[in-house]
Design a protein around this motif. Structure first.
Motif, PDB file in Angstrom:
ATOM      1  N   MET A 151       0.833  -1.201   0.000  1.00 30.57           N
ATOM      2  CA  MET A 151       0.000   0.000   0.000  1.00 30.57           C
ATOM      3  C   MET A 151       0.870   1.253   0.000  1.00 30.57           C
ATOM      4  SD  MET A 151      -2.708   1.384   2.877  1.00 30.57           S
ATOM      5  CE  MET A 151      -1.453   1.476   4.154  1.00 30.57           C
ATOM      6  N   LEU A 152       1.919   1.253   0.834  1.00 35.60           N
ATOM      7  CA  LEU A 152       2.733   2.457   1.002  1.00 35.60           C
ATOM      8  C   LEU A 152       3.660   2.721  -0.178  1.00 35.60           C
ATOM      9  CD1 LEU A 152       3.449   2.377   4.833  1.00 35.60           C
ATOM     10  CD2 LEU A 152       1.706   3.660   3.571  1.00 35.60           C
ATOM     11  N   MET A 153       3.644   1.847  -1.174  1.00 32.08           N
ATOM     12  CA  MET A 153       4.383   2.123  -2.404  1.00 32.08           C
ATOM     13  C   MET A 153       3.698   3.253  -3.171  1.00 32.08           C
ATOM     14  SD  MET A 153       5.369  -1.771  -3.497  1.00 32.08           S
ATOM     15  CE  MET A 153       6.100  -1.354  -5.055  1.00 32.08           C
ATOM     16  N   THR A 154       2.382   3.407  -2.977  1.00 25.93           N
ATOM     17  CA  THR A 154       1.645   4.443  -3.706  1.00 25.93           C
ATOM     18  C   THR A 154       0.882   5.405  -2.795  1.00 25.93           C
ATOM     19  OG1 THR A 154      -0.236   2.949  -3.977  1.00 25.93           O
ATOM     20  CG2 THR A 154       1.357   3.045  -5.790  1.00 25.93           C
ATOM     21  N   VAL A 155       0.643   5.016  -1.557  1.00 21.74           N
ATOM     22  CA  VAL A 155      -0.109   5.863  -0.629  1.00 21.74           C
ATOM     23  C   VAL A 155       0.876   6.547   0.310  1.00 21.74           C
ATOM     24  CG1 VAL A 155      -1.812   5.886   1.233  1.00 21.74           C
ATOM     25  CG2 VAL A 155      -2.150   4.393  -0.741  1.00 21.74           C
ATOM     26  N   LYS A 156       0.765   7.857   0.415  1.00 25.00           N
ATOM     27  CA  LYS A 156       1.657   8.605   1.300  1.00 25.00           C
ATOM     28  C   LYS A 156       1.136   8.514   2.730  1.00 25.00           C
ATOM     29  CE  LYS A 156       3.112  11.524  -2.400  1.00 25.00           C
ATOM     30  NZ  LYS A 156       3.467  12.832  -2.859  1.00 25.00           N
ATOM     31  N   ALA A 157       2.071   8.338   3.664  1.00 24.27           N
ATOM     32  CA  ALA A 157       1.682   8.188   5.063  1.00 24.27           C
ATOM     33  C   ALA A 157       2.748   8.800   5.962  1.00 24.27           C
ATOM     34  CB  ALA A 157       1.486   6.720   5.413  1.00 24.27           C
ATOM     35  N   GLY A 158       2.281   9.437   7.041  1.00 23.09           N
ATOM     36  CA  GLY A 158       3.221  10.028   7.975  1.00 23.09           C
ATOM     37  C   GLY A 158       2.617  10.184   9.352  1.00 23.09           C
ATOM     38  N   GLU A 166       0.443  22.204  16.299  1.00 23.50           N
ATOM     39  CA  GLU A 166      -0.121  23.422  16.865  1.00 23.50           C
ATOM     40  C   GLU A 166       0.920  24.539  16.932  1.00 23.50           C
ATOM     41  OE1 GLU A 166      -3.668  21.719  19.724  1.00 23.50           O
ATOM     42  OE2 GLU A 166      -1.612  21.630  20.499  1.00 23.50           O
ATOM     43  N   GLN A 167       2.144  24.179  17.218  1.00 21.12           N
ATOM     44  CA  GLN A 167       3.186  25.193  17.367  1.00 21.12           C
ATOM     45  C   GLN A 167       3.741  25.668  16.022  1.00 21.12           C
ATOM     46  OE1 GLN A 167       6.487  23.972  19.786  1.00 21.12           O
ATOM     47  NE2 GLN A 167       7.509  25.956  19.646  1.00 21.12           N
ATOM     48  N   HIS A 168       3.970  24.725  15.087  1.00 17.26           N
ATOM     49  CA  HIS A 168       4.657  25.072  13.839  1.00 17.26           C
ATOM     50  C   HIS A 168       3.760  25.075  12.604  1.00 17.26           C
ATOM     51  CE1 HIS A 168       8.394  24.775  16.073  1.00 17.26           C
ATOM     52  NE2 HIS A 168       8.032  23.565  16.478  1.00 17.26           N
ATOM     53  N   GLY A 169       2.597  24.446  12.682  1.00 16.15           N
ATOM     54  CA  GLY A 169       1.698  24.360  11.538  1.00 16.15           C
ATOM     55  C   GLY A 169       1.748  22.999  10.874  1.00 16.15           C
ATOM     56  N   THR A 170       0.692  22.670  10.176  1.00 17.59           N
ATOM     57  CA  THR A 170       0.566  21.336   9.580  1.00 17.59           C
ATOM     58  C   THR A 170       1.417  21.162   8.332  1.00 17.59           C
ATOM     59  OG1 THR A 170      -1.405  22.089   8.404  1.00 17.59           O
ATOM     60  CG2 THR A 170      -1.743  20.928  10.491  1.00 17.59           C
ATOM     61  N   SER A 171       1.841  22.260   7.706  1.00 18.45           N
ATOM     62  CA  SER A 171       2.707  22.145   6.523  1.00 18.45           C
ATOM     63  C   SER A 171       4.179  22.297   6.889  1.00 18.45           C
ATOM     64  CB  SER A 171       2.307  23.172   5.468  1.00 18.45           C
ATOM     65  OG  SER A 171       2.507  24.480   5.970  1.00 18.45           O
ATOM     66  N   ALA A 172       4.479  22.452   8.184  1.00 22.52           N
ATOM     67  CA  ALA A 172       5.873  22.558   8.622  1.00 22.52           C
ATOM     68  C   ALA A 172       6.543  21.182   8.564  1.00 22.52           C
ATOM     69  CB  ALA A 172       5.932  23.111  10.047  1.00 22.52           C
ATOM     70  N   ALA A 173       7.847  21.194   8.595  1.00 19.90           N
ATOM     71  CA  ALA A 173       8.623  19.952   8.533  1.00 19.90           C
ATOM     72  C   ALA A 173       8.611  19.258   9.896  1.00 19.90           C
ATOM     73  CB  ALA A 173      10.043  20.251   8.086  1.00 19.90           C
ATOM     74  N   VAL A 174       7.440  18.733  10.256  1.00 23.11           N
ATOM     75  CA  VAL A 174       7.274  18.018  11.526  1.00 23.11           C
ATOM     76  C   VAL A 174       6.784  16.584  11.307  1.00 23.11           C
ATOM     77  CG1 VAL A 174       6.861  20.119  12.869  1.00 23.11           C
ATOM     78  CG2 VAL A 174       4.922  18.909  11.850  1.00 23.11           C
ATOM     79  N   TRP A 175       6.556  16.222  10.056  1.00 20.92           N
ATOM     80  CA  TRP A 175       6.006  14.911   9.726  1.00 20.92           C
ATOM     81  C   TRP A 175       7.102  13.903   9.440  1.00 20.92           C
ATOM     82  CZ3 TRP A 175       0.907  13.821  10.150  1.00 20.92           C
ATOM     83  CH2 TRP A 175       0.040  14.907  10.279  1.00 20.92           C
ATOM     84  N   HIS A 176       6.966  12.722  10.009  1.00 21.13           N
ATOM     85  CA  HIS A 176       7.866  11.599   9.762  1.00 21.13           C
ATOM     86  C   HIS A 176       7.176  10.666   8.777  1.00 21.13           C
ATOM     87  CE1 HIS A 176      10.386  12.431  13.367  1.00 21.13           C
ATOM     88  NE2 HIS A 176       9.257  12.980  13.789  1.00 21.13           N
ATOM     89  N   THR A 177       7.827  10.363   7.672  1.00 20.92           N
ATOM     90  CA  THR A 177       7.245   9.412   6.725  1.00 20.92           C
ATOM     91  C   THR A 177       7.312   8.006   7.326  1.00 20.92           C
ATOM     92  OG1 THR A 177       7.342   8.539   4.477  1.00 20.92           O
ATOM     93  CG2 THR A 177       9.432   9.143   5.464  1.00 20.92           C
ATOM     94  N   LEU A 178       6.363   7.167   6.975  1.00 18.29           N
ATOM     95  CA  LEU A 178       6.352   5.806   7.501  1.00 18.29           C
ATOM     96  C   LEU A 178       7.189   4.845   6.673  1.00 18.29           C
ATOM     97  CD1 LEU A 178       2.667   5.299   8.685  1.00 18.29           C
ATOM     98  CD2 LEU A 178       4.611   6.308   9.879  1.00 18.29           C
ATOM     99  N   THR A 179       7.672   5.304   5.518  1.00 20.59           N
ATOM    100  CA  THR A 179       8.393   4.391   4.642  1.00 20.59           C
ATOM    101  C   THR A 179       9.900   4.592   4.666  1.00 20.59           C
ATOM    102  OG1 THR A 179       7.909   5.894   2.807  1.00 20.59           O
ATOM    103  CG2 THR A 179       6.489   3.970   3.062  1.00 20.59           C
TER     104      THR A 179
END
Length: 191
Positions: A151-158, A166-179
């Motif tokens: 699934m994660l070959m085509t579906v983005k997940a983080g 809340e502090q930096h925003g949802t588009s900030a570099a705070v997301w860890h990819t699962l792949t």
């Protein structure tokens, strides 16, 4: 409360970035069935509709799972497996079950979406250390489970901490990819 805070973080982030995400663009607990009983269903904490602004405009959909750290990591990982099963499920109507036409039935998710929504895990009420461990657990199941890996070959997940959103925003570099564990942090729509 954590789900409402997550919704508010996406709405506030969209306003700050010039994107589109209004309060009603986060639908709580949208039920999707892919089999029999509760075991054959996914019920994300939220279904997010989001549109990025600017010349590279993107219409984004995401299943949002809010984890308050109250369930075992194994149960959180089971949710990831549930999404993979939903993505693979092809419902076959009874009148087609023993026919050649049964091979052409579309996956269940395509009845609702053009593209399978990305998966966003929001970790609320956890410290940095506990959040890192939960992210490692999600990454581990992404690596180990063949259905999830496919699934994660085509579906983005983080995954990201709610406090960081809340502090930096949802588009900030705070997301860890699962792949890709070595990949630098990203924004929600850059995963």
């Amino acid at each position: 409360m954590a789900v409402t805070r997550t919704q508010a973080a996406f709405v506030a982030g969209a306003r700050k970035d010039g994107d589109e995400c209004r309060p009603l663009d986060f639908l709580p607990e949208v039920y999707h069935r892919y089999g029999e009983g509760r075991e054959g269903a996914i019920i994300p904490d939220g279904l997010l509709h989001y549109a990025t602004g600017g010349p590279g405009r993107m219409l984004c959909r995401a299943f949002v799972e809010v984890d308050r750290g109250t369930m075992a990591s194994e149960k959180l990982a089971a949710k990831l497996i549930g999404y993979a099963r939903f993505r693979e499920h092809h419902p076959i109507p009874p009148h087609l079950r023993r026919t050649v036409g049964a091979q052409s039935v579309l996956p269940a998710w395509q009845q609702h979406y053009v593209v399978f929504p990305r998966l966003l895990f929001v970790l609320a009420d956890t410290g940095e250390r506990a959040a890192r461990q939960r992210i490692r657990d999600l990454q581990g199941i992404a690596d180990a489970h063949p259905l999830v890996a496919r699934m994660l070959m085509t579906v983005k997940a983080g995954a990201a901490r709610l406090a960081d959103l809340e502090q930096h925003g949802t588009s900030a570099a705070v997301w860890h990819t699962l792949t890709d564990h070595t990949r630098p942090l990203r924004g929600a729509w850059e995963l």
